[in-house]
Design an enzyme around this catalytic site. Structure first.
Site, PDB file in Angstrom:
ATOM      1  N   THR A  61       1.012  -1.577   0.062  1.00 45.51           N
ATOM      2  CA  THR A  61      -0.306   0.048   0.230  1.00 45.51           C
ATOM      3  C   THR A  61       0.560   0.876   0.141  1.00 45.51           C
ATOM      4  OG1 THR A  61      -1.522   1.320   1.299  1.00 45.51           O
ATOM      5  CG2 THR A  61      -0.625  -0.395   2.684  1.00 45.51           C
ATOM      6  N   SER A  73      -0.495   2.897  10.501  1.00 44.04           N
ATOM      7  CA  SER A  73      -1.736   2.455  11.122  1.00 44.04           C
ATOM      8  C   SER A  73      -0.838   0.345  11.804  1.00 44.04           C
ATOM      9  CB  SER A  73      -2.843   2.571  11.129  1.00 44.04           C
ATOM     10  OG  SER A  73      -2.266   1.556   9.472  1.00 44.04           O
ATOM     11  N   TYR A  91      -1.911  -1.890  10.914  1.00 45.06           N
ATOM     12  CA  TYR A  91      -2.635  -2.659   9.240  1.00 45.06           C
ATOM     13  C   TYR A  91      -0.763  -2.182   8.595  1.00 45.06           C
ATOM     14  CZ  TYR A  91      -3.510  -2.119   4.915  1.00 45.06           C
ATOM     15  OH  TYR A  91      -3.362  -2.194   3.504  1.00 45.06           O
ATOM     16  N   HIS A  92      -0.771  -0.870   8.233  1.00 46.51           N
ATOM     17  CA  HIS A  92       0.293  -0.348   7.609  1.00 46.51           C
ATOM     18  C   HIS A  92       1.715  -0.696   7.862  1.00 46.51           C
ATOM     19  CE1 HIS A  92      -2.665   2.336   6.727  1.00 46.51           C
ATOM     20  NE2 HIS A  92      -2.755   2.572   5.454  1.00 46.51           N
ATOM     21  N   LYS A 117       2.023  -4.070   6.522  1.00 43.14           N
ATOM     22  CA  LYS A 117       2.549  -4.130   5.352  1.00 43.14           C
ATOM     23  C   LYS A 117       4.332  -4.033   5.207  1.00 43.14           C
ATOM     24  CE  LYS A 117      -1.204  -4.647   2.178  1.00 43.14           C
ATOM     25  NZ  LYS A 117      -1.747  -5.613   2.010  1.00 43.14           N
TER      26      LYS A 117
END
Lengths: 459, 516
Positions: free
Chosen positions: B237, B281, B283-284, B287
């Site tokens: 992302t 975040s 989540y990031h 990644k």
């Protein structure tokens, strides 16, 4: 006198697969075994006549010396080019490259610039073990016999053979080889990291090869047994200087490997029956390498070769206008119109380009020394149905000059890690029979099948 | 030879790729004919003379070629690679999509299937579960998987080989499936794609990181063991980079060759080094951790991967999903799984004031669904070289949230006669409302031939067409209470409050305005 198998078995052999036949044949072992007049061939890849002579005389190879004293020992010419793929193809088929179709380890199929690596499937003439009436054979580690094909017997292919499964016939032998930790060849990349690691792997490979030979010698009911040691060639490439220099750190390691080979020769000789023949040979010789010569760099420098990208990634980068290119070690191909995708030489101009090349190559000198001893046109070297596929020119170097035809060189000459290079005139042949008429006056690798036939016919 | 096998008037982007890139090749070993030496260690990086050794390859599709140098046959010359609008594509290429049931996975499956790929897929339906857990639903209804697969076959003639597998918890099953399919490319969409979901609480944060990071790590080991020649197209992302206040350009994963670090009167080349990441975040962060794991796997095991830093995705349309209602892909608009443009369009449809967080001046990269499919296809057709890890920034433009809100309002008002109000609400995230933003996104256009096909306005129009349909509008109405965020990065639990209601945007309907 060759003893034919019973008619019943010949009929069965035609009818059933080799695997089935093999088990039946074992059952008839007593009937089948002729146990005399068998032929044993030991190949020492890359071992020159003068080295074997020296080591026999100096006591490093006493068993070989004993055979020399009671047999015939001769220098032998290798193929041109003097590399294993070509030489062994000639040895096992008794034909020249124009007939068997193998001109090097690499090839470029017509209509492409695809660099292909020919293998056993590309040899156009039959190896001796497929000749009618030669009986059951055990063939171990003969270079250029990969992928293994069916035969009346057993075959474990030699270099280049990257997958043991496809290198082995019959496949039922594979578990046994794995058990022995058999490996087809020493991992040559190790030598670039550490010579100690290389020597360790060389020894491991040799021990496994010996184990395989012992197993198959006893297990199989053979008429011909062929065993090739290829570690000798690898050793010579990386440590020829160690052989020539007694003070070299690895001098004794070099001699020790040859001493171990001699032990195997002695063991084999002692296990042979009266009347069996022993043929020991090499495919080419060796000498000290003094300078690598990069042929494609030379062709580029002289305007014969052009690439689309610099540095080129592959032959596929050959550009319009290129007149010639080279494949290892020093095979030169005219980039002929109609033959290659960007062929730039018209057929009527080919002779003129070849003449230009000859003139140019003949003038090549390094530090005042003439590099090229002889430029051979294909018609001088080869004959047969595959002559059209042969390189147009093959170069033979003066002593110490080692030709390479990779694409990455950025200079004409240099020194790599290899201290030994192949030599063409100095292969050897040794037979445990004293009849000199078995060997031609100037033997070469394509005479071997004829010599074998004579030995088989001898009572 | 195939002189005319070109993409339009241009040479295809992958025409000069060779078997070295091709997943159908078996890199058998390395041979040094100068020393009559062979080695099974195909990829040992050696110095000096060893670099002259030949890599020996065999084609799994054309065994009659025997052993050859993989650099010497191009895709353009190989009959196994057929010319398509997206470059040369391996005939019947076997592609596994992880996360096949998701918004992107399902869309890509139909897209690749229509190009002749043999599509296989894996999902454990967790996206459906996560959305359900939050009390939300996809506003575009989607069918059960059995019906989806049936419709794909019936309507488009596409056979999809689907297996229900949790790639984290059922690694053995995944191995079996990969061994069975022997994929030539693996598209990895099988992660939890949601920043707010990862910020709900500790359970959600640990779940997202475990699911994403460890699932991917397991996949890498499986690829090493079973299909090292397959290319991994892994979804990352743009959010991995964050929005650094220094204003340095957001390069495509690695610094360009001429980047230099100056410090203390000294300087160093940064070319080829991974650029700093500044995830926004947990989540990031997952990644970013993936990026390092994939990067290392390529380095250790010579796997090959494109890490796709995708901009914020939006849209509902591709030729395949629009063919039949049973083939539609999901569309989420809730605070957790909805992306900004998709949510704005849904809000416009039901007259819910568009919600900009904070100043609304945040700038992000964006890409429409159809363009994302084009990019993924182009990456699949141009596999990386063995050991190559590369990053592409997959976006077609960048806009501020404010600009997006006004664009949605304009299209809704002008083309659909829907007046739209915009509001500013408290920003529950920890991020800069106003920041520099200079993304670099040249690789896909320059190296892979990507040309964006769908404009922002066009796709918003197509979304409004679909979302204004009564049954979908009804589904938006049912979940409108889940639009305003309640998940704060700080951990506090409360719904955001409105800071300001901006003017209502109302245009005269255009002469070609949509009439449902």
């Amino acid at each position: 006198m060759y003893h034919h198998p019973p008619l019943l078995l010949l009929l069965l052999r035609q009818r059933y697969s080799s695997e089935v036949f093999r088990s039946l044949e074992k059952g008839f072992g007593v009937i089948m075994a002729s146990n005399s007049n068998r032929l044993v061939i030991i190949g020492l890849d890359g071992m020159p006549y003068h080295l074997i002579k020296d080591l026999a005389e100096s006591g490093v190879m006493p068993n070989t010396r004993a055979i020399i004293e009671n047999g015939v020992f001769s220098q032998m010419e290798s193929s041109i080019p003097e590399i294993s793929s070509v030489a062994w193809s000639s040895i096992i088929t008794g034909t020249n490259p124009g007939q068997h179709g193998i001109f090097g380890f690499t090839d470029v199929p017509d209509g492409t610039y695809r660099l292909s690596f020919p293998n056993f499937s590309d040899i156009k003439t039959l190896p001796f073990w497929n000749h009618e009436g030669n009986g059951r054979a055990v063939i171990i580690n003969v270079p250029f016999t990969y992928p293994a094909r069916s035969l009346d017997g057993v075959l474990i292919a030699g270099f280049v053979a990257l997958d043991l499964k496809r290198a082995t016939y019959p496949s039922s032998l594979i578990p046994k080889l794995n058990e022995m930790d058999y490996q087809i060849d020493v991992d040559s990349s190790k030598a670039h990291r550490s010579l100690d690691l290389f020597l360790k792997d060389l020894d491991k490979t040799l021990q496994a090869r010996i184990a395989a030979y012992r197993y198959l010698w006893d297990e199989e009911n053979w008429q011909t047994f062929m065993l090739v040691f290829t570690g000798t060639d690898r050793l010579a490439h990386f440590l020829w200087d160690a052989y020539e220099d007694e003070s070299h750190r690895y001098h004794s390691a070099f001699l020790d490997h040859l001493h171990q080979i001699d032990n195997v020769i002695g063991e084999v000789a002692s296990r042979m029956n009266t009347g069996d023949s022993l043929l020991i040979l090499s495919d080419h010789g060796f000498e000290l390498s003094q300078s690598d010569i990069y042929v494609n760099f030379f062709l580029t420098q002289e305007g014969f070769l052009k690439f689309r990208d610099t540095p080129p990634k592959s032959l596929a980068d050959i550009d319009q206008g290129a007149k010639a290119f080279a494949l290892d070690p020093a095979r030169i191909y005219i980039n002929l119109e109609g033959k290659y995708p960007r062929g730039s030489v018209k057929p009527e101009d080919k002779e003129a380009i070849i003449s230009d090349l000859e003139t140019c190559l003949n003038s090549l000198e390094i530090d005042g020394s003439k590099v090229i001893k002889r430029i051979c046109r294909k018609e001088e070297l080869y004959h047969g149905p595959y002559l059209g596929h042969a390189p147009d020119l093959v170069l033979l170097g003066n002593k110490g000059f080692d030709f390479k035809s990779g694409l990455k060189a950025t200079k004409l000459a240099g020194r790599g890690v290899f201290t030994g290079k192949h030599s063409q005139k100095d292969a050897f042949l040794l037979i445990n029979k004293s009849s000199p008429d078995i060997i031609p006056e100037s033997p070469s690798v394509s005479d071997i099948v004829g010599i074998m036939n004579k030995l088989r016919g001898e009572t | 030879m195939t002189g005319n096998r070109q993409e339009g008037n241009m040479r295809a982007h992958n025409a000069q790729c060779t078997c070295w890139n091709c997943p159908a090749i078996d890199l058998t070993g390395k041979v040094d004919f100068r020393a009559c030496g062979q080695s099974r260690e195909v990829f040992t990086q050696e110095q000096g003379d060893e670099s002259e050794a030949y890599i020996v390859a065999e084609c799994k599709r054309r065994p009659e070629l025997g052993l050859f140098d993989p650099m010497t046959i191009t895709f353009e010359e190989c009959p196994e690679w057929k010319s398509t609008h997206y470059g040369y594509l391996l005939k019947n290429m076997r592609v596994i999509i992880l996360g096949l049931d998701g918004y992107l996975g399902w869309t890509l499956a139909l897209w690749l299937g229509s190009l002749g790929c043999e599509v296989s897929g894996v999902d454990n339906f967790s996206r459906r579960d996560w959305v359900k857990e939050r009390g939300a639903h996809t506003v575009v209804p989607i069918s059960r998987m059995t019906e989806r697969l049936h419709a794909a076959k019936e309507v488009l003639g596409i056979n999809i080989n689907f297996r229900q597998i949790d790639i984290l918890k059922e690694r053995d099953k995944l191995r079996e499936f990969i061994e069975e399919v022997k994929p030539e490319a693996i598209v990895h969409y099988g992660e939890c794609p949601c920043a707010p979901y990862s910020m709900i609480d500790v359970d959600h944060a640990t779940f997202v990181q475990q699911n994403n990071v460890l699932g991917t790590l397991g996949l890498l080991f499986t690829m090493r063991d079973l299909v090292p020649e397959s290319s991994l197209i892994k979804l990352g992302t743009m959010g991995e980079y964050g929005t650094p206040l220094t204003g340095r350009p957001l390069f495509e994963g690695m610094f360009p060759a001429n980047a230099v670090l100056h410090w203390d009167d000294r300087e160093w080349s940064l070319g080829g080094e991974l650029t700093p990441r500044d995830p926004v975040s947990f989540y990031h962060v997952s990644k970013v951790q993936d990026t390092y794991n994939v990067y290392e796997a390529c380095k250790y095991w010579w796997l090959r991967s494109y890490d796709v830093m995708q901009g914020v995705i939006y849209g509902v349309n591709t030729p395949q999903v629009a063919t039949d209602p049973r083939l539609r892909t999901r569309l989420d608009i809730d605070e957790w799984f909805g992306t900004v443009i998709n949510r704005f369009v849904a809000q416009a449809v039901i007259g819910f004031p568009l919600t900009m967080y904070g100043a609304g001046e945040q700038i992000r990269g964006f890409i429409g669904l159809e363009d994302a499919m084009q990019c993924m296809t182009r990456l699949i057709t141009h596999p990386p070289e063995p050991g190559q890890y590369d990053v592409v920034n997959q976006m077609s433009g960048f806009y501020s949230v404010n600009h997006l809100a006004h664009t949605v309002a304009k299209v809704a008002s002008k083309e659909f006669a829907i007046p739209v109000t915009i509001q500013r609400v408290e920003n529950p995230r920890v991020e800069s409302d106003i920041h520099p933003f200079e993304p670099i996104y040249n690789k896909l256009p320059d190296q892979f031939g990507f040309k964006p096909k769908v404009t922002l306005e066009d796709e918003i129009y197509r979304m409004l067409e679909l979302l204004t349909q009564p049954h979908i509008k009804q589904r938006i109405e049912e979940k409108k209470h889940l639009i305003l965020p309640r998940t704060w990065w700080s951990g506090i639990k409360k719904q955001v409050e409105t800071l300001e209601i901006l003017e209502e945007i109302k245009y005269e309907p255009s002469s070609t305005a949509y009439r449902p």
